[in-house]
Design a protein around this motif. Sequence first.
Motif, PDB file in Angstrom:
ATOM      1  N   ASP A 122      66.908  45.026  21.862  1.00  0.00           N
ATOM      2  CA  ASP A 122      65.633  44.787  21.198  1.00  0.00           C
ATOM      3  C   ASP A 122      64.866  46.096  21.054  1.00  0.00           C
ATOM      4  OD1 ASP A 122      63.376  43.704  20.108  1.00  0.00           O
ATOM      5  OD2 ASP A 122      62.611  42.893  21.996  1.00  0.00           O
ATOM      6  N   GLY A 123      65.067  46.760  19.919  1.00  0.00           N
ATOM      7  CA  GLY A 123      64.308  47.973  19.643  1.00  0.00           C
ATOM      8  C   GLY A 123      64.784  49.202  20.369  1.00  0.00           C
ATOM      9  N   ARG A 124      65.853  49.095  21.141  1.00  0.00           N
ATOM     10  CA  ARG A 124      66.379  50.251  21.850  1.00  0.00           C
ATOM     11  C   ARG A 124      67.744  50.600  21.268  1.00  0.00           C
ATOM     12  NH1 ARG A 124      64.528  46.824  25.725  1.00  0.00           N
ATOM     13  NH2 ARG A 124      66.585  46.243  26.465  1.00  0.00           N
ATOM     14  N   SER A 125      68.195  51.813  21.508  1.00  0.00           N
ATOM     15  CA  SER A 125      69.501  52.221  20.982  1.00  0.00           C
ATOM     16  C   SER A 125      70.192  53.132  21.975  1.00  0.00           C
ATOM     17  CB  SER A 125      69.347  52.942  19.633  1.00  0.00           C
ATOM     18  OG  SER A 125      68.600  54.126  19.776  1.00  0.00           O
ATOM     19  N   VAL A 126      71.507  53.151  21.908  1.00  0.00           N
ATOM     20  CA  VAL A 126      72.314  54.010  22.777  1.00  0.00           C
ATOM     21  C   VAL A 126      73.190  54.886  21.902  1.00  0.00           C
ATOM     22  CG1 VAL A 126      72.317  52.293  24.619  1.00  0.00           C
ATOM     23  CG2 VAL A 126      74.194  52.335  22.968  1.00  0.00           C
ATOM     24  N   ASN A 127      73.733  55.936  22.506  1.00  0.00           N
ATOM     25  CA  ASN A 127      74.619  56.840  21.775  1.00  0.00           C
ATOM     26  C   ASN A 127      75.906  57.044  22.575  1.00  0.00           C
ATOM     27  OD1 ASN A 127      74.041  58.773  23.806  1.00  0.00           O
ATOM     28  ND2 ASN A 127      72.313  59.572  22.647  1.00  0.00           N
ATOM     29  N   ASP A 160      79.343  42.804  26.134  1.00  0.00           N
ATOM     30  CA  ASP A 160      78.461  41.822  26.785  1.00  0.00           C
ATOM     31  C   ASP A 160      77.910  42.382  28.086  1.00  0.00           C
ATOM     32  OD1 ASP A 160      79.007  40.041  24.756  1.00  0.00           O
ATOM     33  OD2 ASP A 160      80.558  38.961  25.873  1.00  0.00           O
ATOM     34  N   TRP A 161      78.768  43.030  28.864  1.00  0.00           N
ATOM     35  CA  TRP A 161      78.343  43.575  30.158  1.00  0.00           C
ATOM     36  C   TRP A 161      77.280  44.654  29.975  1.00  0.00           C
ATOM     37  CZ3 TRP A 161      78.798  48.444  32.469  1.00  0.00           C
ATOM     38  CH2 TRP A 161      78.530  48.490  33.851  1.00  0.00           C
ATOM     39  N   LEU A 162      77.476  45.538  28.999  1.00  0.00           N
ATOM     40  CA  LEU A 162      76.501  46.604  28.743  1.00  0.00           C
ATOM     41  C   LEU A 162      75.138  46.014  28.386  1.00  0.00           C
ATOM     42  CD1 LEU A 162      78.673  49.087  26.658  1.00  0.00           C
ATOM     43  CD2 LEU A 162      77.792  49.471  28.970  1.00  0.00           C
ATOM     44  N   VAL A 163      75.136  45.025  27.505  1.00  0.00           N
ATOM     45  CA  VAL A 163      73.875  44.414  27.088  1.00  0.00           C
ATOM     46  C   VAL A 163      73.209  43.703  28.263  1.00  0.00           C
ATOM     47  CG1 VAL A 163      72.828  42.692  25.581  1.00  0.00           C
ATOM     48  CG2 VAL A 163      74.630  44.182  24.701  1.00  0.00           C
ATOM     49  N   GLU A 164      73.991  43.021  29.065  1.00  0.00           N
ATOM     50  CA  GLU A 164      73.439  42.321  30.226  1.00  0.00           C
ATOM     51  C   GLU A 164      72.773  43.292  31.198  1.00  0.00           C
ATOM     52  OE1 GLU A 164      76.717  40.254  31.878  1.00  0.00           O
ATOM     53  OE2 GLU A 164      76.852  38.776  30.255  1.00  0.00           O
ATOM     54  N   VAL A 215      81.560  49.984  19.643  1.00  0.00           N
ATOM     55  CA  VAL A 215      80.839  49.501  20.823  1.00  0.00           C
ATOM     56  C   VAL A 215      79.362  49.865  20.696  1.00  0.00           C
ATOM     57  CG1 VAL A 215      80.488  49.862  23.296  1.00  0.00           C
ATOM     58  CG2 VAL A 215      82.792  49.537  22.410  1.00  0.00           C
ATOM     59  N   ILE A 216      79.076  51.105  20.319  1.00  0.00           N
ATOM     60  CA  ILE A 216      77.694  51.558  20.165  1.00  0.00           C
ATOM     61  C   ILE A 216      76.970  50.713  19.119  1.00  0.00           C
ATOM     62  CG2 ILE A 216      76.261  53.495  19.407  1.00  0.00           C
ATOM     63  CD1 ILE A 216      78.474  55.344  20.539  1.00  0.00           C
ATOM     64  N   ALA A 217      77.632  50.466  17.983  1.00  0.00           N
ATOM     65  CA  ALA A 217      77.008  49.664  16.931  1.00  0.00           C
ATOM     66  C   ALA A 217      76.727  48.249  17.404  1.00  0.00           C
ATOM     67  CB  ALA A 217      77.910  49.646  15.699  1.00  0.00           C
ATOM     68  N   GLU A 218      77.673  47.634  18.133  1.00  0.00           N
ATOM     69  CA  GLU A 218      77.485  46.270  18.617  1.00  0.00           C
ATOM     70  C   GLU A 218      76.368  46.191  19.647  1.00  0.00           C
ATOM     71  OE1 GLU A 218      78.857  43.248  17.884  1.00  0.00           O
ATOM     72  OE2 GLU A 218      79.688  44.269  16.134  1.00  0.00           O
ATOM     73  N   ASN A 239      73.821  48.265  20.000  1.00  0.00           N
ATOM     74  CA  ASN A 239      72.535  48.518  19.350  1.00  0.00           C
ATOM     75  C   ASN A 239      72.047  47.319  18.548  1.00  0.00           C
ATOM     76  OD1 ASN A 239      72.273  51.083  20.406  1.00  0.00           O
ATOM     77  ND2 ASN A 239      73.227  52.094  18.664  1.00  0.00           N
ATOM     78  N   LYS A 240      72.976  46.532  18.022  1.00  0.00           N
ATOM     79  CA  LYS A 240      72.584  45.317  17.295  1.00  0.00           C
ATOM     80  C   LYS A 240      71.897  44.318  18.217  1.00  0.00           C
ATOM     81  CE  LYS A 240      76.406  44.932  14.183  1.00  0.00           C
ATOM     82  NZ  LYS A 240      77.458  44.011  13.706  1.00  0.00           N
ATOM     83  N   ARG A 241      72.339  44.300  19.472  1.00  0.00           N
ATOM     84  CA  ARG A 241      71.863  43.272  20.407  1.00  0.00           C
ATOM     85  C   ARG A 241      70.657  43.717  21.231  1.00  0.00           C
ATOM     86  NH1 ARG A 241      77.495  40.843  22.933  1.00  0.00           N
ATOM     87  NH2 ARG A 241      78.804  41.206  21.091  1.00  0.00           N
TER      88      ARG A 241
END
Length: 300
Positions: free
Chosen positions: A230-235, A273-277, A221-224, A226-228
């Motif tokens: 824009d320049g930000r990342s989660v752990n 999808d929900w996390l990215v949204e 989930v973290i990898a997916e 972070n791929k989506r």
Amino acid sequence: MSDASRLLKRAATAKRSSKRVALKEDFDSGAAGDWLELVRDVAAIANSGGGVVVVRSAIPLEEELLHEQLARYLLPDFESFELHDVTRAGRAETAIVVDSVMGTPLVFSAQGRYRDADGREHVVFAEGGLYFRHGARSEPPTGEDVRDFIGRQLDATRQQWLANIRQVMHAPDRAEVAIVETAERDEEGRPTLIRLTTDPHAPLYGQVDPDRSHPYRQKEVIAEVNKRLDGRSVNAFDILSVRRVYAIGEETRPEFVHVPKFGSPQYSDAFVDWLVEQEVRDPKFFENAKAGYLATRRRR
């Protein structure tokens, strides 16, 4: 008195390490070796039925850093621990109350290796290794450790069965057992087409083939995500914070989470999808979730 209260009492009075209590004196949060030994001891205590790790450090132990270290080295994902403040001999220390792991034992997914100040290399644990508590030490398992672990899982399964039987016995009048007919089945005869709904009033009959509907482990989930982004990342701690603050679990959001009987939670594309949204709508989404979660986990 609860198990956590008993463990905290032992943590405050223990003079030496034991099977249920690991004392980490003079923990240095900047030393790789100290973190690796802490991960090893947490895993060993969880595999051995639970206990407490007491950390004495000049800088208070941060829960987020501990989550990150455990996520880096252990499989399956392990979140069943809490940090508490304790006083030992007049000094403030941190007690990590660790629950017993359920389903499968914690296994090291990567080698724990570091170099000391003299350049010598040390291996704290090997990839694929298991550790259990033997008195005051965390060591590889014996046959007795394996037997005891299986025994605890069987006891937990029996308790779950009894709880399910009680639910049936105490079901209200006019309660029904539903049989669901499906149109498609796989080679083993299991239904392959299901419909997920967010309607809290809709009946939930069961979710079949979760490896297809919920294909992601937390690291994936973290990898997916972070791929989506824009320049930000989660752990791992960001995901945990969101799940806790928004009460995302198998019972509340089955379209997002499935928890297998033996294993760590699995997540769906809908959850990614929900996390990215949420992050697109509010760039401080994860930051606010983490702050909200930490506010509810203020150590006692």
